[in-house]
Motif scaffolding. Structure first.
Motif, PDB file in Angstrom:
ATOM      1  N   GLU A   1       3.571   1.237  -7.162  1.00  0.00           N
ATOM      2  CA  GLU A   1       4.669   1.969  -6.544  1.00  0.00           C
ATOM      3  C   GLU A   1       4.499   1.978  -5.027  1.00  0.00           C
ATOM      4  N   THR A   2       5.579   1.794  -4.317  1.00  0.00           N
ATOM      5  CA  THR A   2       5.491   1.815  -2.860  1.00  0.00           C
ATOM      6  C   THR A   2       5.362   3.245  -2.354  1.00  0.00           C
ATOM      7  N   SER A   3       4.912   3.372  -1.141  1.00  0.00           N
ATOM      8  CA  SER A   3       4.756   4.674  -0.518  1.00  0.00           C
ATOM      9  C   SER A   3       6.030   5.041   0.225  1.00  0.00           C
TER      10      SER A   3
ATOM     11  N   SER B   1       5.262   5.858   3.858  1.00  0.00           N
ATOM     12  CA  SER B   1       5.015   4.637   4.619  1.00  0.00           C
ATOM     13  C   SER B   1       6.336   3.930   4.937  1.00  0.00           C
ATOM     14  N   ALA B   2       7.233   3.877   3.986  1.00  0.00           N
ATOM     15  CA  ALA B   2       8.539   3.253   4.210  1.00  0.00           C
ATOM     16  C   ALA B   2       9.325   3.995   5.290  1.00  0.00           C
TER      17      ALA B   2
ATOM     18  N   SER C   1      -0.676   7.575   3.182  1.00  0.00           N
ATOM     19  CA  SER C   1       0.404   8.561   3.278  1.00  0.00           C
ATOM     20  C   SER C   1       0.102   9.622   4.322  1.00  0.00           C
TER      21      SER C   1
END
Length: 94
Positions: free
Chosen positions: A2-4, A7-8, A58
């Motif tokens: 799963e992406t953060s 962060s995105a 994160s």
């Protein structure tokens, strides 16, 4: 994997700044700050999404977001900052 989300958000804010857009609409800024608050953990770290465990990426993204938006106060009072410092140091020693 799963992406953060944090962060995105950080990378979107970086792109926004690189395009010369220094100021977000106040409603967007409030939404970002709400997200930061929902990702804050009692340990002092930040999670990538609300309800997840804190991690280094994160937490650093949250710090960078606060700096980019010119509101480091969102990271908390002295106690919260001390908890964040302890959290980050605990990762170094792990």
């Amino acid at each position: 994997a799963e992406t953060s989300l944090l962060s995105a958000v950080y990378w979107v804010l970086c792109a926004h700044a690189m395009l010369g857009e220094r100021k977000l609409e106040s409603s967007m800024t409030r939404q970002v700050f709400k997200l930061l608050e929902s990702c804050r953990k009692p340990s002092g770290g930040f999670s990538p999404h609300p309800g997840h465990e804190a991690n280094l990426l994160s937490t650093l993204s949250a710090i960078h977001i606060a700096i980019l938006l010119g509101n480091v106060e969102i990271l908390g009072e002295t106690e919260s900052l001390e908890n964040m410092k302890k959290y980050l140091l605990s990762l170094q020693l792990a």
